[in-house]
Design a protein around this motif. Structure first.
Motif, PDB file in Angstrom:
ATOM      1  N   MET A   3      33.298-117.293  41.635  1.00  6.31           N
ATOM      2  CA  MET A   3      32.959-118.067  42.476  1.00  6.31           C
ATOM      3  C   MET A   3      33.235-119.808  42.329  1.00  6.31           C
ATOM      4  O   MET A   3      32.744-120.061  43.406  1.00  6.31           O
ATOM      5  CB  MET A   3      31.202-118.689  40.930  1.00  6.31           C
ATOM      6  CG  MET A   3      30.766-117.660  40.833  1.00  6.31           C
ATOM      7  SD  MET A   3      29.946-116.680  42.473  1.00  6.31           S
ATOM      8  CE  MET A   3      28.989-118.295  43.286  1.00  6.31           C
ATOM      9  N   ASP A   4      34.194-120.424  41.809  1.00  2.08           N
ATOM     10  CA  ASP A   4      35.186-121.691  42.472  1.00  2.08           C
ATOM     11  C   ASP A   4      36.045-120.848  43.195  1.00  2.08           C
ATOM     12  O   ASP A   4      35.925-122.251  44.277  1.00  2.08           O
ATOM     13  CB  ASP A   4      35.996-121.645  40.557  1.00  2.08           C
ATOM     14  CG  ASP A   4      36.635-122.782  41.125  1.00  2.08           C
ATOM     15  OD1 ASP A   4      36.229-123.767  41.962  1.00  2.08           O
ATOM     16  OD2 ASP A   4      38.372-122.695  40.887  1.00  2.08           O
ATOM     17  N   LEU A   5      36.696-120.187  42.880  1.00  2.00           N
ATOM     18  CA  LEU A   5      37.756-119.150  44.019  1.00  2.00           C
ATOM     19  C   LEU A   5      36.454-119.490  46.002  1.00  2.00           C
ATOM     20  O   LEU A   5      36.924-119.679  46.631  1.00  2.00           O
ATOM     21  CB  LEU A   5      38.269-117.935  44.198  1.00  2.00           C
ATOM     22  CG  LEU A   5      39.366-118.624  44.096  1.00  2.00           C
ATOM     23  CD1 LEU A   5      39.456-116.838  42.854  1.00  2.00           C
ATOM     24  CD2 LEU A   5      40.697-119.148  43.743  1.00  2.00           C
ATOM     25  N   LEU A   6      35.317-118.568  45.798  1.00  2.00           N
ATOM     26  CA  LEU A   6      34.534-118.606  46.817  1.00  2.00           C
ATOM     27  C   LEU A   6      34.518-119.959  47.000  1.00  2.00           C
ATOM     28  O   LEU A   6      33.705-119.575  48.190  1.00  2.00           O
ATOM     29  CB  LEU A   6      32.850-117.793  45.997  1.00  2.00           C
ATOM     30  CG  LEU A   6      32.606-116.935  47.484  1.00  2.00           C
ATOM     31  CD1 LEU A   6      33.246-115.787  47.842  1.00  2.00           C
ATOM     32  CD2 LEU A   6      31.010-116.028  46.622  1.00  2.00           C
ATOM     33  N   GLY A   7      34.354-120.557  46.601  1.00  2.00           N
ATOM     34  CA  GLY A   7      33.240-121.912  46.762  1.00  2.00           C
ATOM     35  C   GLY A   7      34.336-122.834  47.527  1.00  2.00           C
ATOM     36  O   GLY A   7      33.889-123.365  48.834  1.00  2.00           O
ATOM     37  N   LYS A   8      35.700-122.589  47.013  1.00  2.00           N
ATOM     38  CA  LYS A   8      36.962-122.913  48.415  1.00  2.00           C
ATOM     39  C   LYS A   8      36.787-122.434  50.026  1.00  2.00           C
ATOM     40  O   LYS A   8      37.354-122.256  50.792  1.00  2.00           O
ATOM     41  CB  LYS A   8      38.341-122.829  47.587  1.00  2.00           C
ATOM     42  CG  LYS A   8      37.750-124.216  46.580  1.00  2.00           C
ATOM     43  CD  LYS A   8      39.300-123.961  45.877  1.00  2.00           C
ATOM     44  CE  LYS A   8      39.687-124.322  44.638  1.00  2.00           C
ATOM     45  NZ  LYS A   8      38.641-124.672  43.566  1.00  2.00           N
ATOM     46  N   ILE A   9      36.115-120.192  49.593  1.00  2.00           N
ATOM     47  CA  ILE A   9      36.330-119.727  50.784  1.00  2.00           C
ATOM     48  C   ILE A   9      35.377-120.378  51.805  1.00  2.00           C
ATOM     49  O   ILE A   9      35.082-120.847  52.658  1.00  2.00           O
ATOM     50  CB  ILE A   9      36.152-118.637  50.235  1.00  2.00           C
ATOM     51  CG1 ILE A   9      38.136-118.641  49.596  1.00  2.00           C
ATOM     52  CG2 ILE A   9      36.100-117.765  51.677  1.00  2.00           C
ATOM     53  CD1 ILE A   9      37.004-116.988  49.184  1.00  2.00           C
ATOM     54  N   GLU A  10      34.330-120.833  51.781  1.00  2.00           N
ATOM     55  CA  GLU A  10      33.045-121.008  51.988  1.00  2.00           C
ATOM     56  C   GLU A  10      32.580-122.606  52.237  1.00  2.00           C
ATOM     57  O   GLU A  10      31.713-122.725  53.031  1.00  2.00           O
ATOM     58  CB  GLU A  10      32.217-120.751  51.846  1.00  2.00           C
ATOM     59  CG  GLU A  10      31.858-117.967  51.482  1.00  2.00           C
ATOM     60  CD  GLU A  10      30.586-117.747  51.124  1.00  2.00           C
ATOM     61  OE1 GLU A  10      29.823-118.594  49.914  1.00  2.00           O
ATOM     62  OE2 GLU A  10      30.269-116.506  50.849  1.00  2.00           O
ATOM     63  N   THR A  11      33.213-123.176  52.292  1.00  2.00           N
ATOM     64  CA  THR A  11      32.853-124.964  51.823  1.00  2.00           C
ATOM     65  C   THR A  11      33.960-125.408  52.530  1.00  2.00           C
ATOM     66  O   THR A  11      35.321-125.117  52.025  1.00  2.00           O
ATOM     67  CB  THR A  11      32.542-125.629  51.329  1.00  2.00           C
ATOM     68  OG1 THR A  11      33.687-125.381  50.018  1.00  2.00           O
ATOM     69  CG2 THR A  11      31.055-125.446  50.663  1.00  2.00           C
ATOM     70  N   SER A  12      34.160-126.659  53.821  1.00  2.00           N
ATOM     71  CA  SER A  12      34.939-127.215  53.863  1.00  2.00           C
ATOM     72  C   SER A  12      35.516-128.446  52.615  1.00  2.00           C
ATOM     73  O   SER A  12      34.169-129.467  52.808  1.00  2.00           O
ATOM     74  CB  SER A  12      34.614-128.019  55.107  1.00  2.00           C
ATOM     75  OG  SER A  12      35.948-128.713  55.425  1.00  2.00           O
ATOM     76  N   ASP A  13      35.821-128.386  51.629  1.00  2.00           N
ATOM     77  CA  ASP A  13      35.707-129.758  50.535  1.00  2.00           C
ATOM     78  C   ASP A  13      37.691-130.315  50.732  1.00  2.00           C
ATOM     79  O   ASP A  13      38.001-129.999  50.478  1.00  2.00           O
ATOM     80  CB  ASP A  13      36.303-128.592  49.482  1.00  2.00           C
ATOM     81  CG  ASP A  13      36.487-129.624  48.262  1.00  2.00           C
ATOM     82  OD1 ASP A  13      36.098-130.998  48.485  1.00  2.00           O
ATOM     83  OD2 ASP A  13      36.037-129.545  46.741  1.00  2.00           O
ATOM     84  N   PRO A  14      37.014-131.767  51.561  1.00  2.00           N
ATOM     85  CA  PRO A  14      37.770-132.912  51.343  1.00  2.00           C
ATOM     86  C   PRO A  14      39.094-133.073  50.479  1.00  2.00           C
ATOM     87  O   PRO A  14      39.982-133.380  50.523  1.00  2.00           O
ATOM     88  CB  PRO A  14      37.424-134.099  52.205  1.00  2.00           C
ATOM     89  CG  PRO A  14      36.127-132.967  52.448  1.00  2.00           C
ATOM     90  CD  PRO A  14      35.884-131.816  51.464  1.00  2.00           C
ATOM     91  N   ALA A  15      38.886-133.226  49.114  1.00  2.00           N
ATOM     92  CA  ALA A  15      39.268-133.199  47.346  1.00  2.00           C
ATOM     93  C   ALA A  15      39.951-131.889  47.715  1.00  2.00           C
ATOM     94  O   ALA A  15      40.857-131.868  46.471  1.00  2.00           O
ATOM     95  CB  ALA A  15      38.115-132.873  47.090  1.00  2.00           C
TER      96      ALA A  15
END
Length: 396
Positions: free
Chosen positions: A155-167
């Motif tokens: 899910m952590d990896l998926l969050g990085k896939i599906e959202t644009s995270d400036p951090a």
């Protein structure tokens, strides 16, 4: 999990690719490659039901993975680089750690305990091992199982896939350059596997649908030729999805038949490729597996039609009987071999039993029952399985 998945060339870390070379640090690179191949050999041969001492086998896998991490870190330090600059390595190690966690709890092993925390900290995964974090995600049960930890990594990896995270600019930048994150169908498949094992069927089906959509979009066109190994993964996933849909009950059997049909097409498209020998223990083994699956799911559909006995279904039963008879003919060569996998004997016994149940109007006869008993009895030489016990009791 179903099996260890292969990595497409576009996302496989450079150190693991045979084409990559270095001039001044070749011994360290050789050490990395040796450990990488040892770990991959374990993952690709993974079959939990065939391992007598599973805990020791899993401990071996963790040791191989952690030794590889040490070797990679040593090489990066010698090259004056860092893991933070190698997003593909971070991705690979996270995915493999999640795979092993999905396989089972980390064995209580002194050597593993010494390495575990520092390694996971270096991969930014240590937080996933706190029970408070495990219970915070809506897709994860409130337990603290190793599967929960695996799910959180996915899910952590998926969050990085599906959202644009400036951090996390490095991950986003790498995703833009390589496009590998947007096409990671394996993550969705693994999440679906875990959710299905936890009884969250609806959530699991959403993930499987997403997995299939990505696979379909990347299996044609210009991308297809550059995705090495993708057919092996797709075939494995369709086989597993067929089993999962079958397990959900008769109303899902048509979906199971679709998936196994797709898997069979993939098999026929690639049956002559050398890779089939490495991925499935040889073309013969894969052929037996595919024909066995086709016969099993179609026989299950036949069993439903026979049990329902709805008015006007005779043509459907007759058509389905013709399908299973052709599937049995395709499997007949496999039965001539001196040794068979127990699943094949199970399937053939079930086929002959359903032929017997169909009655003389559809070609069934008493001899089919005797054949069903014969093949069921041969299963005892393969394994003292529960299915053999139930099948023999039913046939008697």
């Amino acid at each position: 999990p179903l099996r260890g998945m292969k990595y497409e060339t576009v996302i496989l870390p450079r150190f693991f690719q045979d084409e990559y070379t270095v001039t001044t640090h070749q011994p360290k690179l050789t050490s990395v490659r040796r450990r990488y191949k040892a770990y991959v050999a374990w993952a690709e041969a993974y079959r939990r039901d065939t391992v007598l001492d599973w805990e020791s086998s899993l401990a071996e896998a963790w040791n191989l993975l952690l030794e590889l991490h040490v070797a990679v870190t040593s090489l990066l330090e010698a090259m004056r680089e860092s893991m933070d600059g190698e997003i593909s390595l971070l991705y690979w190690f996270r995915m493999e750690a999640a795979f092993l966690l999905f396989c089972g709890p980390i064995p209580d092993n002194e050597e593993l305990s010494r390495w575990k925390y520092d390694t996971f900290s270096g991969l930014n995964m240590a937080p996933w091992f706190s029970s408070s974090h495990v219970s915070s995600n809506r897709d994860v049960s409130t337990g603290n199982s190793s599967a929960d930890h695996a799910l959180h990594i996915y899910m952590d990896l998926l969050g990085k896939i599906e959202t644009s995270d400036p951090a996390n600019a490095r991950m986003n930048s790498f995703a833009e350059n390589s496009r590998f994150l947007s096409d990671r169908y394996v993550i969705h498949f693994r999440i679906g596997e875990i959710l299905h094992s936890q009884g969250k069927v609806e959530h699991a089906l959403v993930r499987f649908d997403r997995c299939e959509a990505i696979m379909n979009s990347t299996s044609t066109g210009t991308d297809a030729g550059s995705i090495a190994h993708s057919w092996v993964n797709r075939l494995s996933i369709h086989v597993k999805l067929a089993h999962i849909y079958w397990s959900l009950g008769p109303e899902y059997y048509p979906l199971a038949l679709e998936r196994i049909g797709t898997a069979k097409i993939l098999y026929h498209e690639h049956e002559d490729e050398p890779e089939v020998h490495n991925a499935f223990g040889g073309a013969g083994g894969l052929r037996d597996m595919m024909e066995n699956n086709v016969l099993w799911y179609h026989t299950e559909q036949l069993a439903v039609l026979i049990k329902e006995k709805k008015p006007g279904q005779q043509p459907l039963i007759r058509e389905q009987m013709e399908i299973v008879n052709r599937a049995m003919d395709a499997l007949s060569d496999s039965l001539k071999k001196p040794e068979h996998m127990a699943n094949l004997l199970d399937t053939v016994a079930w086929y002959y039993y359903q032929r017997f149940r169909s009655g003389s109007a559809f070609g069934g006869e008493v001899a089919d029952l005797e054949k069903a008993k014969y093949y069921a009895s041969r299963m005892w030489g393969q394994r003292a399985s529960t299915s053999a016990v139930y099948l023999m009791e039913a046939l008697e």
